[in-house]
Design a protein around this motif. Sequence first.
Motif, mmCIF file in Angstrom:
data_model
loop_
_atom_site.group_PDB
_atom_site.id
_atom_site.type_symbol
_atom_site.label_atom_id
_atom_site.label_comp_id
_atom_site.label_asym_id
_atom_site.label_seq_id
_atom_site.Cartn_x
_atom_site.Cartn_y
_atom_site.Cartn_z
ATOM 1 N N LEU A 9 0.874 -1.169 0.000
ATOM 2 C CA LEU A 9 0.000 0.000 0.000
ATOM 3 C C LEU A 9 0.913 1.221 0.000
ATOM 4 C CD1 LEU A 9 -2.348 -1.265 2.886
ATOM 5 C CD2 LEU A 9 -2.563 -1.708 0.418
ATOM 6 N N GLY A 10 0.861 2.008 -1.073
ATOM 7 C CA GLY A 10 1.800 3.129 -1.202
ATOM 8 C C GLY A 10 3.051 2.678 -1.937
ATOM 9 N N ALA A 11 2.833 1.913 -3.027
ATOM 10 C CA ALA A 11 3.953 1.285 -3.747
ATOM 11 C C ALA A 11 4.835 2.291 -4.477
ATOM 12 C CB ALA A 11 3.409 0.260 -4.744
ATOM 13 N N LEU A 35 -0.762 -3.589 -5.590
ATOM 14 C CA LEU A 35 0.111 -2.410 -5.510
ATOM 15 C C LEU A 35 -0.811 -1.200 -5.583
ATOM 16 C CD1 LEU A 35 3.078 -3.275 -7.939
ATOM 17 C CD2 LEU A 35 2.993 -3.577 -5.453
ATOM 18 N N THR A 36 -0.593 -0.225 -4.711
ATOM 19 C CA THR A 36 -1.473 0.941 -4.730
ATOM 20 C C THR A 36 -0.680 2.248 -4.736
ATOM 21 O OG1 THR A 36 -1.747 1.537 -2.374
ATOM 22 C CG2 THR A 36 -2.956 -0.406 -3.144
ATOM 23 N N ALA A 37 -1.364 3.315 -5.182
ATOM 24 C CA ALA A 37 -0.790 4.667 -5.177
ATOM 25 C C ALA A 37 -1.940 5.648 -5.023
ATOM 26 C CB ALA A 37 -0.059 4.938 -6.487
ATOM 27 N N ASN A 38 -1.606 6.900 -4.770
ATOM 28 C CA ASN A 38 -2.677 7.897 -4.746
ATOM 29 C C ASN A 38 -3.139 8.147 -6.175
ATOM 30 O OD1 ASN A 38 -4.462 9.735 -3.633
ATOM 31 N ND2 ASN A 38 -3.041 11.435 -3.992
ATOM 32 N N CYS A 39 -2.188 8.566 -7.022
ATOM 33 C CA CYS A 39 -2.495 8.712 -8.451
ATOM 34 C C CYS A 39 -1.338 8.061 -9.228
ATOM 35 C CB CYS A 39 -2.716 10.177 -8.796
ATOM 36 S SG CYS A 39 -3.198 10.385 -10.508
ATOM 37 N N ARG A 46 3.590 0.686 -14.474
ATOM 38 C CA ARG A 46 4.912 0.145 -14.794
ATOM 39 C C ARG A 46 5.322 -0.888 -13.738
ATOM 40 N NH1 ARG A 46 9.889 0.539 -13.517
ATOM 41 N NH2 ARG A 46 9.617 2.069 -11.841
ATOM 42 N N LEU A 47 5.125 -0.541 -12.462
ATOM 43 C CA LEU A 47 5.489 -1.454 -11.371
ATOM 44 C C LEU A 47 4.605 -2.705 -11.393
ATOM 45 C CD1 LEU A 47 5.954 1.173 -8.490
ATOM 46 C CD2 LEU A 47 7.767 -0.105 -9.661
ATOM 47 N N ALA A 48 3.314 -2.495 -11.627
ATOM 48 C CA ALA A 48 2.380 -3.626 -11.643
ATOM 49 C C ALA A 48 2.758 -4.611 -12.747
ATOM 50 C CB ALA A 48 0.957 -3.127 -11.827
ATOM 51 N N ARG A 49 3.170 -4.086 -13.882
ATOM 52 C CA ARG A 49 3.607 -4.962 -14.988
ATOM 53 C C ARG A 49 4.909 -5.664 -14.615
ATOM 54 N NH1 ARG A 49 1.349 -4.391 -20.194
ATOM 55 N NH2 ARG A 49 -0.101 -2.634 -20.399
ATOM 56 N N GLU A 50 5.862 -4.906 -14.097
ATOM 57 C CA GLU A 50 7.162 -5.511 -13.764
ATOM 58 C C GLU A 50 6.987 -6.652 -12.771
ATOM 59 O OE1 GLU A 50 10.143 -2.949 -11.907
ATOM 60 O OE2 GLU A 50 11.390 -4.724 -11.490
ATOM 61 N N PHE A 51 6.114 -6.459 -11.760
ATOM 62 C CA PHE A 51 5.975 -7.460 -10.703
ATOM 63 C C PHE A 51 4.766 -8.369 -10.892
ATOM 64 C CE2 PHE A 51 8.757 -4.257 -8.910
ATOM 65 C CZ PHE A 51 9.721 -5.032 -8.288
ATOM 66 N N LEU A 71 -2.604 -0.081 -18.344
ATOM 67 C CA LEU A 71 -2.579 -1.531 -18.097
ATOM 68 C C LEU A 71 -3.296 -2.330 -19.189
ATOM 69 C CD1 LEU A 71 -3.143 -1.684 -14.224
ATOM 70 C CD2 LEU A 71 -1.055 -2.265 -15.467
ATOM 71 N N ALA A 72 -3.760 -1.631 -20.213
ATOM 72 C CA ALA A 72 -4.497 -2.305 -21.288
ATOM 73 C C ALA A 72 -3.650 -3.426 -21.891
ATOM 74 C CB ALA A 72 -4.884 -1.292 -22.360
ATOM 75 N N GLY A 73 -4.299 -4.569 -22.119
ATOM 76 C CA GLY A 73 -3.588 -5.696 -22.729
ATOM 77 C C GLY A 73 -2.870 -6.560 -21.711
ATOM 78 N N SER A 74 -2.839 -6.138 -20.445
ATOM 79 C CA SER A 74 -2.221 -6.978 -19.414
ATOM 80 C C SER A 74 -3.329 -7.749 -18.684
ATOM 81 C CB SER A 74 -1.472 -6.121 -18.403
ATOM 82 O OG SER A 74 -2.380 -5.506 -17.519
#
Length: 385
Positions: A9-11, A35-39, A46-51, A71-74
């Motif tokens: 939370l707050g990645a 994985l979360t962020a404010n915006c 990028r991080l969500a794809r990497e991990f 995140l389109a296509g993932s």
Amino acid sequence: MTTRSISILGATGSIGASTLDLIRREPGKWRVVALTANCQAAELARLAREFSAEVAVVADESCLPELREALAGSRIAAAGGAGALVEAAARPADITIAAIVGCAGLAPTMAAIEQGGTVALANKEALVSAGDVMIEAVRRHGTTLLPVDSEHNAIFQCLAGNDPAHVRSITLTASGGPFRDWSAEQLAAATPAQAIRHPNWDMGAKISVDSATMFNKGLELIEAHHLFPVGLDKLRIVVHPQSVVHSMVEYRDGSTLAQLGPSDMRVPIASCLAWPARMDTPCDPLDLAALGELTFRAPDEQRFPATRLCRQAAEAGGAAPAVLNAANEVAVAAFLAGQIPFSRIAVMVEATMTRYTPPAPTSLAEVFGVDTEARAHARELLELA
Ligand code: NAD
Ligand code: MG
């Protein structure tokens, strides 16, 4: 190798980045849930794809379209808004790193606690605000709460294997921040750019300002009071400019145990990730001969009243720490926006605490009520100034 699941939370923040840096070094060991962020949609995607995260969430719903597009296509689910944040935090994970800044992290942190795994807490404002309500939830759900904050992580390590009944005192070390040696006149003219330039640690803007005012240490005193209930009278603060000794526990026989390490949050984070075992970090080993000396001095509560205010709030208990925290968040944001001078932060916090003394909250909803109301009082004081 057994795989462990993790949510951050707050990645996209400073603690989030340090955590992901460690995870990246153990390929195959970790399965990332949320994985979360404010915006920061592009960075989060990028991080969500990497991990290969299961879900990526932006708290600010207006950033969701950008996240969806990124995140389109993932196969990663994209979500947005306060409810989605709580839902993501409630997904089962072996360990959750609670690293959102401010009381904004309280609801998702509580959701992670209620899910009952291990919660590694960096988000000190959540614990300061919710206090007993959070500790009670930890107990009720059998959650393991591990402290990420370097001082509390140090204390946690120094207490291991010892009976807290034998503790004579616990001493939190403080770097003293970038204005440690500034006069009252210099402090009055301190700018946001100067406040966020910390000598030893590279951190987010809010905690950097808190380090400069010493509210960070005060919040940590309240945090320690909840995590290590040995009694407020046994909690001390000492200024230690080198940030090498991260905190100490003194026992009744006169033995003091300290934890030392580089000023790099990857050390306490690694201690949480591997607990009760140990893992490698890329940090340079401590070279005491090169450091030469470690120095200590008493805090100056004339120039830095924050620790006094935090101790008062901890002594008062109930809603006082939540009021203090909310007022500080408002004041720090106003300072960063150039609306108030540096020395007004503590003045505003004290004025809010005097003005608003609600009864002790007994539920999460009541904590939020106190937080909202205290912010309104602080904003009103801001307008009066
Ligand atoms: P940061 O500002 O670098 O990152 C904060 C994270 O929270 C980001 O991912 C951001 O997107 C997210 N966030 C911000 N506002 C949000 C909101 N309203 N809703 C949802 N998410 C939001 O902060 P940081 O320095 O990483 O600190 C995070 C927490 O850890 C703070 O509570 C801080 O006190 C604590 N902490 C930090 C350090 C450090 O070295 N940075 C050390 C000890 C404790
Ligand atoms: Mg700390």
